[in-house]
Enzyme design. Structure first.
Site, PDB file in Angstrom:
ATOM      1  N   ARG A  75       0.842  -1.180   0.000  1.00 40.52           N
ATOM      2  CA  ARG A  75       0.000   0.000   0.000  1.00 40.52           C
ATOM      3  C   ARG A  75       0.890   1.247   0.000  1.00 40.52           C
ATOM      4  O   ARG A  75       1.664   1.470   0.929  1.00 40.52           O
ATOM      5  CB  ARG A  75      -0.907   0.011   1.242  1.00 40.52           C
ATOM      6  CG  ARG A  75      -1.783   1.244   1.299  1.00 40.52           C
ATOM      7  CD  ARG A  75      -2.598   1.321   2.580  1.00 40.52           C
ATOM      8  NE  ARG A  75      -3.212   2.658   2.633  1.00 40.52           N
ATOM      9  CZ  ARG A  75      -3.284   3.410   3.708  1.00 40.52           C
ATOM     10  NH1 ARG A  75      -2.795   2.990   4.860  1.00 40.52           N
ATOM     11  NH2 ARG A  75      -3.843   4.601   3.654  1.00 40.52           N
ATOM     12  N   HIS A 119      -3.140  11.003   0.833  1.00 38.50           N
ATOM     13  CA  HIS A 119      -2.554  10.789   2.154  1.00 38.50           C
ATOM     14  C   HIS A 119      -1.996  12.123   2.641  1.00 38.50           C
ATOM     15  O   HIS A 119      -0.804  12.271   2.893  1.00 38.50           O
ATOM     16  CB  HIS A 119      -1.469   9.704   2.108  1.00 38.50           C
ATOM     17  CG  HIS A 119      -1.167   9.085   3.441  1.00 38.50           C
ATOM     18  ND1 HIS A 119      -1.187   7.719   3.653  1.00 38.50           N
ATOM     19  CD2 HIS A 119      -0.836   9.638   4.626  1.00 38.50           C
ATOM     20  CE1 HIS A 119      -0.864   7.463   4.913  1.00 38.50           C
ATOM     21  NE2 HIS A 119      -0.638   8.619   5.523  1.00 38.50           N
ATOM     22  N   GLU A 164      -7.252   8.279   6.546  1.00 41.10           N
ATOM     23  CA  GLU A 164      -7.511   8.896   7.842  1.00 41.10           C
ATOM     24  C   GLU A 164      -8.063  10.324   7.744  1.00 41.10           C
ATOM     25  O   GLU A 164      -7.454  11.291   8.220  1.00 41.10           O
ATOM     26  CB  GLU A 164      -6.240   8.886   8.689  1.00 41.10           C
ATOM     27  CG  GLU A 164      -5.777   7.480   9.032  1.00 41.10           C
ATOM     28  CD  GLU A 164      -4.618   7.437  10.008  1.00 41.10           C
ATOM     29  OE1 GLU A 164      -4.405   6.380  10.609  1.00 41.10           O
ATOM     30  OE2 GLU A 164      -3.915   8.461  10.166  1.00 41.10           O
ATOM     31  N   ASN A 285      -7.328   1.627  10.214  1.00 43.23           N
ATOM     32  CA  ASN A 285      -6.021   1.966  10.777  1.00 43.23           C
ATOM     33  C   ASN A 285      -6.169   2.037  12.290  1.00 43.23           C
ATOM     34  O   ASN A 285      -7.002   2.788  12.804  1.00 43.23           O
ATOM     35  CB  ASN A 285      -5.520   3.313  10.258  1.00 43.23           C
ATOM     36  CG  ASN A 285      -5.233   3.301   8.767  1.00 43.23           C
ATOM     37  OD1 ASN A 285      -5.365   2.278   8.106  1.00 43.23           O
ATOM     38  ND2 ASN A 285      -4.832   4.439   8.234  1.00 43.23           N
ATOM     39  N   TYR A 287      -3.952   2.190  16.082  1.00 44.76           N
ATOM     40  CA  TYR A 287      -2.714   2.313  16.845  1.00 44.76           C
ATOM     41  C   TYR A 287      -2.926   2.167  18.346  1.00 44.76           C
ATOM     42  O   TYR A 287      -2.126   1.529  19.025  1.00 44.76           O
ATOM     43  CB  TYR A 287      -2.026   3.648  16.531  1.00 44.76           C
ATOM     44  CG  TYR A 287      -1.461   3.675  15.134  1.00 44.76           C
ATOM     45  CD1 TYR A 287      -0.208   3.139  14.858  1.00 44.76           C
ATOM     46  CD2 TYR A 287      -2.200   4.202  14.076  1.00 44.76           C
ATOM     47  CE1 TYR A 287       0.304   3.134  13.560  1.00 44.76           C
ATOM     48  CE2 TYR A 287      -1.691   4.205  12.780  1.00 44.76           C
ATOM     49  CZ  TYR A 287      -0.451   3.670  12.542  1.00 44.76           C
ATOM     50  OH  TYR A 287       0.048   3.655  11.262  1.00 44.76           O
ATOM     51  N   GLU A 347      -3.346  -0.117   8.382  1.00 44.25           N
ATOM     52  CA  GLU A 347      -2.161   0.338   9.119  1.00 44.25           C
ATOM     53  C   GLU A 347      -2.191  -0.262  10.507  1.00 44.25           C
ATOM     54  O   GLU A 347      -3.208  -0.199  11.203  1.00 44.25           O
ATOM     55  CB  GLU A 347      -2.103   1.869   9.245  1.00 44.25           C
ATOM     56  CG  GLU A 347      -1.767   2.607   7.972  1.00 44.25           C
ATOM     57  CD  GLU A 347      -1.620   4.112   8.200  1.00 44.25           C
ATOM     58  OE1 GLU A 347      -1.310   4.523   9.342  1.00 44.25           O
ATOM     59  OE2 GLU A 347      -1.833   4.863   7.229  1.00 44.25           O
TER      60      GLU A 347
END
Length: 437
Positions: A75, A119, A164, A285, A287, A347
């Site tokens: 990606r 992005h 995002e 995504n 985290y 991600e």
């Protein structure tokens, strides 16, 4: 490690401004990050992405690293200012030539190209005209999608429109710590709506050019209550609506939630139908979770973000919480039911202070433990019936980490920035062996 389906997509992710460099090469125009990085005090180490990882010139070397890793997909993002230097008008052929070479090289190496159209590197000329606060940017985004798909649509295996959009809205336009540096707080809602409108228009443009599946990649963060009062629960609901629902509910046909800052006057008749154009994949995504409690009296915010104790920490001081990924995936299934398309974790990664040893090797056991936990969380979610079909590690390379400059390392491959020497870390070997199994 438990078994995954044979067709499960294993990949790694990068983004254009963070790795490409060559910001003035072959007709590329300036982006908001070129401008932002040159403003004093914006970047921790006062660096820019002018060279980054020099991927623009070293893409063949990086493609060989992908082949050695054995992943089925890569990606990457396409720099809008390379394709349209001012964000409008005809395509810059030299810019598209680079992505032509990259895509062909990936396919020759047996790696599926997964292309993200935006992005965060908006052409500066569009920002000068209002950026995502200007509804016209959504139309310009669709034109850019059409030009790009006309050239690459026959070979890219998955298209991702936006990366995002919540983070771009909140950090770039709400709090001003990312480009373009606006501090609008909850008046940033037009940025949310115009990004989603641009997504929907781009979906239509892509469908007209290619039969490859189309997706969007959202950032999600499970909310952890840091209190037990009704006010704390109301604060958690407000934060969840803003971070986790604002960019997903309308995508899946539910309209906008009652999120802080939502302004119905920005939404025109027919917009929600455009936004809800069917997608084939939802990119997730993840985290870390977010601790929330009720704000202090007089706060301009309807919630307060608080640190979560009891977790290991990354170099970003983010809590390491694989259980949060499993929780998030189950929550998406329960919230959206049959409206939820297949998910790919686009991600998942961590920053640590990776330093070569005396022999030049880079050992990163903390990253291996992080990835192991998160991959297992995905497997648990699949076992519980969540349609997860892929997992991408952030990131292939150490890179220019936005406002943190070169101070944070996320890569499976160590990059010595003065020499651009690439050194696979022990996590690279671990992930390679996982993919082989």
């Amino acid at each position: 490690m438990p078994d995954f389906p044979a067709d499960f997509r294993w990949g790694v992710s990068t983004s254009a401004y963070q790795i490409e460099g060559a910001t003035a090469a072959d007709g590329r125009g300036p982006s908001i990050w070129d401008t932002f990085a040159r403003e004093p005090g914006r970047i921790v180490d006062a660096s820019t992405g002018d060279e980054a990882c020099d991927h623009y010139h070293r893409y063949a070397e990086d493609t060989a690293l992908l082949a050695g890793l054995g992943v089925s997909a890569y990606r990457f993002s396409i720099a809008w200012p390379r394709v349209q230097p001012t964000g409008a008008g005809p395509a810059n052929a030299a810019g598209l030539d680079f992505y032509d070479r990259l895509v062909d090289g990936l396919l020759a190496a047996g790696v599926d190209p997964v292309a993200t159209l935006f992005h965060w590197d908006l052409p500066q000329a569009l920002e000068d005209a209002g950026g995502w606060l200007n509804r016209d940017t959504a139309a310009r985004f669709a034109e850019y999608a059409d030009l790009t798909a006309a050239r690459l649509g026959d070979r890219v295996k998955l298209w991702i429109t936006l990366n995002e959009p919540f983070v771009h809205m909140s950090l770039g336009h709400g709090m001003g710590v990312h480009a373009p540096g606006r501090v609008l707080l909850f008046d940033a809602f037009p940025v949310a709506h115009h990004q989603l409108l641009g997504h929907g228009l781009a979906v239509a443009a892509l469908r007209a050019r290619t039969t490859s599946p189309v997706a969007i990649a959202n950032n999600y963060s499970p909310v952890r209550l840091a209190g037990d009062t009704d006010a704390d629960r109301a604060a958690a609901a407000a934060y969840d609506a803003l971070h986790n629902r604002l960019f997903t509910d309308p995508l899946l046909g539910l309209g906008y939630p009652d999120a802080p800052g939502f302004d119905p006057a920005v939404v025109r008749d027919g917009d929600l139908d455009v936004v809800a154009a069917p997608i084939d994949v939802l990119g997730v995504n993840y985290y870390n979770p977010t601790g929330i409690r009720a704000p202090e009296e007089g706060s301009p915010l309807p919630f307060e973000i608080v640190p979560l104790d009891g977790y290991p920490r990354t170099a970003f001081d983010w809590p390491v919480a694989p259980d949060g990924l499993r929780e998030l995936l189950l929550h998406l299934r329960d919230r959206y039911g049959d409206a939820l398309p297949p998910i790919q974790v686009t991600e998942s990664g961590c920053a640590y202070d990776d330093v070569p040893d005396a022999d030049g090797r880079v050992h990163d056991p903390e990253r291996i433990a992080y990835l192991d936990g998160h991959v297992r969380a995905v497997h648990e979610a699949i076992g519980a019936g969540v349609p997860v079909t892929g997992y991408f590690v952030w990131s292939l390379l150490d890179n220019w980490e936005w406002a943190e400059g070169f101070t944070k390392r996320f890569g499976l491959v160590h990059v010595d920035y003065p020499t651009q020497r690439r050194t696979p870390k022990s996590s690279y070997t671990w992930f390679r062996d996982l993919v082989r199994r």
